[in-house]
Design a protein around this motif. Structure first.
Motif, short mmCIF file in Angstrom:
data_model
loop_
_atom_site.label_atom_id
_atom_site.label_comp_id
_atom_site.label_asym_id
_atom_site.label_seq_id
_atom_site.Cartn_x
_atom_site.Cartn_y
_atom_site.Cartn_z
N ALA A 112 22.45 25.51 16.38
CA ALA A 112 21.73 26.32 15.38
C ALA A 112 20.77 27.29 16.06
CB ALA A 112 20.97 25.41 14.42
N GLY A 113 20.01 26.79 17.04
CA GLY A 113 19.10 27.67 17.77
C GLY A 113 19.85 28.78 18.49
N PHE A 114 20.99 28.45 19.07
CA PHE A 114 21.83 29.44 19.76
C PHE A 114 22.26 30.54 18.80
CE2 PHE A 114 26.28 30.67 20.49
CZ PHE A 114 26.15 31.38 21.68
N LEU A 115 22.67 30.18 17.59
CA LEU A 115 23.14 31.17 16.62
C LEU A 115 22.04 32.14 16.21
CD1 LEU A 115 25.49 28.96 14.43
CD2 LEU A 115 26.17 30.84 15.92
N PHE A 116 20.81 31.65 16.13
CA PHE A 116 19.69 32.55 15.82
C PHE A 116 19.44 33.51 16.99
CE2 PHE A 116 18.54 29.63 12.38
CZ PHE A 116 18.11 30.52 11.42
N ARG A 343 28.95 21.73 31.46
CA ARG A 343 28.29 22.80 32.20
C ARG A 343 28.95 24.14 31.92
NH1 ARG A 343 27.76 19.47 37.94
NH2 ARG A 343 25.92 18.24 37.34
N VAL A 344 30.28 24.14 31.84
CA VAL A 344 30.99 25.37 31.51
C VAL A 344 30.59 25.86 30.12
CG1 VAL A 344 33.27 26.37 31.03
CG2 VAL A 344 32.94 24.89 33.03
N LEU A 345 30.48 24.92 29.17
CA LEU A 345 30.08 25.28 27.81
C LEU A 345 28.68 25.86 27.79
CD1 LEU A 345 30.72 25.22 24.77
CD2 LEU A 345 29.83 22.87 24.71
N LEU A 346 27.77 25.23 28.55
CA LEU A 346 26.39 25.72 28.60
C LEU A 346 26.33 27.11 29.23
CD1 LEU A 346 23.39 25.16 28.17
CD2 LEU A 346 23.32 24.09 30.43
N LEU A 347 27.08 27.33 30.29
CA LEU A 347 27.11 28.65 30.93
C LEU A 347 27.71 29.70 29.99
CD1 LEU A 347 28.21 27.72 34.57
CD2 LEU A 347 25.97 28.57 33.83
N THR A 348 28.70 29.30 29.19
CA THR A 348 29.28 30.21 28.20
C THR A 348 28.25 30.63 27.16
OG1 THR A 348 31.46 29.17 28.49
CG2 THR A 348 31.12 30.51 26.50
N MET A 349 27.45 29.67 26.68
CA MET A 349 26.40 29.98 25.72
C MET A 349 25.35 30.89 26.33
SD MET A 349 25.98 26.21 23.95
CE MET A 349 24.66 26.72 22.84
N LEU A 354 22.97 36.48 26.98
CA LEU A 354 22.66 37.63 27.82
C LEU A 354 23.44 38.87 27.38
CD1 LEU A 354 22.57 35.93 31.34
CD2 LEU A 354 20.63 36.66 29.94
N ILE A 355 24.71 38.68 27.02
CA ILE A 355 25.53 39.82 26.58
C ILE A 355 25.00 40.40 25.28
CG2 ILE A 355 27.81 40.46 25.69
CD1 ILE A 355 28.98 38.43 27.72
N VAL A 356 24.67 39.52 24.32
CA VAL A 356 24.17 39.99 23.02
C VAL A 356 22.84 40.70 23.18
CG1 VAL A 356 23.29 39.25 20.78
CG2 VAL A 356 25.43 38.30 21.64
N LEU A 357 21.92 40.10 23.93
CA LEU A 357 20.60 40.72 24.09
C LEU A 357 20.69 42.03 24.86
CD1 LEU A 357 18.29 37.64 24.76
CD2 LEU A 357 18.73 38.85 22.62
N ALA A 358 21.64 42.10 25.81
CA ALA A 358 21.83 43.36 26.55
C ALA A 358 22.41 44.44 25.65
CB ALA A 358 22.73 43.13 27.75
N GLY A 359 23.32 44.05 24.76
CA GLY A 359 23.98 45.02 23.90
C GLY A 359 23.21 45.38 22.65
#
Length: 522
Positions: A112-116, A343-349, A354-359
């Motif tokens: 939920a926090g990630f989606l916000f 760990r792969v899942l966490l790195l994906t999140m 980073l991609i969303v905030l950059a864009g």
């Protein structure tokens, strides 16, 4: 480190990021056109005026009174009001994460926090002076009581209180109490305490917050909260459909992440027979999720059907959609059991953030001198405050944020669009607005001491949102130029490239080129 501590740490990090982003929007977020009316109305209410009676106000009454509370204790700046409203937005996010935890554990709260975080558009509208964060806070508080030992009758009653508060804050929540009663009817039957107690508490709550304003003047109150919005016209069917298509494109862009996750989560439930939620049958959790889904569909379709569709309308539904999506996705995420996969899942999140905030990180932020910077309004307001007296009459057809910052009041306290050229005198006097005839009289007789205008003033016919005929605009500007002069111009805080002009009454009038009979024509 145990999984629980690891997830709890992630939740704390997410909340810190959310608070930082929201503060960024508070201090550097673009000025929204509706904020000016809300802060001005709150100050007038704190000084003793009544919405709907003393001035036009186009929403239900709880929000301006909530916003007015801090004005009773201290002078409030615009940023202080934003910070106050941001607390409701942050509280809504916390309640959303609590609900996600109830349905899907700590993993659900993290999701939920990630989606916000990956939805900056949502954080923006939870950080500015709009009624979205307050209304949604009541909504999520009601869901908290609904899902906390729902067998307790008093908690069902409290859930209804908060659902009605949401409706009394934003009218598009109108279906919510009725959907809740329908849910209780199917769950417990008609003549039961679990239905009757929420019904009574809902009636009492609405009577407390709606009935006094309705009884004071029923016609004016109904027009303010509903009639104005029903009168809005943006053209024919083609123009309306174009507006909705454009709105849906913006909606898809602003809420891309959660919309994609919703589609995949729904497909997983429908087509994967071994989905963990299918085994729960008619459990309480499933029933609550179905209730939330019905709320999303009914209110979302209502927003889409509005004559003037805006993407931000859906921000009141985003938190509950987050709860539903986390409940559907978390069982799939928990199928990941190996540490390497986690760990792969966490790195994906993290990469997604980073991609969303950059864009999209600068979306809605003041990043150059041509954007909607509240500091531009502050400069204009300081000039207005230092060069006008408290007893001077000020007419404003520009943003009400400037009189608010200058601690000045404006004629009729018009905090909503002011120009209704074709309505009769009795009706506009009754509603507290201006028609063309009254503006002609004001400017010809030099009633206001000061005018606050922009080049866009009088361009739009309200409430229809169509362009004003050039002849009417030219007539008003000719009267203004004859009877007033520009004392100062500033960059307009709401329209890049435009100016805010402060006019003062002339002592030597310029002869008009308009025939006398034209000037006096009704």
């Amino acid at each position: 480190m145990s999984t629980k501590k690891w997830l709890s740490g992630l939740i704390c990090i997410e909340l810190a990021i959310i608070v930082a982003l929201m503060l960024l929007y508070v201090f550097r977020g673009e000025l929204h056109v509706d904020e000016s009316g809300y802060v001005y109305a709150a100050r007038q209410i704190a000084s003793g005026l009544l919405p709907y009676h003393d001035f036009l106000f186009l929403q239900t009454p709880v929000f301006p009174y909530i916003t007015a509370i801090p004005f009773l204790f201290m002078p409030m700046t615009f940023i202080m009001v934003r910070l106050f409203i941001m607390l409701f937005g942050l509280g809504t996010i916390v309640l959303t994460m609590v609900l996600a935890h109830r349905f899907a554990g700590r993993t659900g709260a993290v999701l939920a926090g990630f989606l916000f975080i990956v939805t900056p558009f949502q954080l923006q509208f939870f950080s500015i002076v709009r009624n979205y964060p307050v209304a949604t806070f009541w909504f999520m508080a009601g869901l908290i009581f609904l899902t906390t030992k729902p067998e307790r009758v008093w908690q069902s009653g409290l859930a209804m209180v908060f659902f009605c508060l949401a409706m009394c804050t934003r009218l598009t929540f109108l279906p919510l109490p009725f959907l809740y009663l329908a849910y209780l009817f199917f769950e417990h039957g008609l003549f039961t305490r679990k239905l009757m107690v929420p019904l009574m508490t809902g009636i009492v709550t609405c009577a407390m917050f709606i009935y006094p304003f309705y009884m004071l003047d029923p016609v004016r109150f109904i027009y303010n909260i509903a009639g104005f919005h029903l009168d809005i016209s943006v053209g024919g069917i083609g123009a309306r459909m174009l507006l909705k298509v454009t709105g849906m494109i913006r909606l898809s862009s602003s809420y891309y992440g959660i919309l994609v996750m919703t589609v995949f989560a729904g497909a997983a439930v429908l087509f994967w027979e071994e989905h963990p939620l299918r085994s729960q049958g008619r459990s309480k959790n499933i029933k609550h999720l179905l209730f939330m889904t019905c709320v999303i569909l009914v209110i979302g379709l209502g927003h889409f059907g509005a004559r003037f569709f805006q993407t931000s309308y859906q921000s009141i539904l985003f938190p509950v959609l987050v709860v539903v999506v986390t409940a559907l996705w978390t069982p799939l995420i928990e199928l990941v059991t190996t540490m390497t996969s986690k760990r792969v899942l966490l790195l994906t999140m993290l990469g997604s953030i980073l991609i969303v905030l950059a864009g999209y990180g600068t979306q809605g932020l003041v990043y150059d001198t041509n954007s909607r910077d509240y500091r531009q309004a502050l400069g204009t307001a300081r000039y207005l405050e230092h060069n006008t007296r408290l007893d001077e009459l000020i007419f404003s057809a520009d943003s009400a944020i400037i009189p608010f910052m200058a601690n000045r009041t404006i004629m009729k306290h018009v905090v909503a669009p002011e120009y209704y050229p074709f309505w009769n005198d009795d009706l506009v006097d009754y509603l507290g607005i201006f028609n063309h005839r009254q503006l002609r009289k004001l400017f010809e007789q030099q009633v206001p001491d000061v005018l606050l205008l922009s080049s866009k003033s009088f361009h739009v016919i309200m409430p229809y949102r169509t362009m004003t005929p050039a002849a009417l605009r030219d007539e008003l500007w000719a009267l203004i130029d004859r009877n007033y002069y520009v004392v100062q111009s500033f960059p307009n805080a709401l329209t890049p490239g435009d100016e805010t002009r402060i006019y003062r009454r002339r002592t030597d009038r310029i002869p008009t080129s308009l025939p006398l009979q034209e000037m006096n024509k009704p």
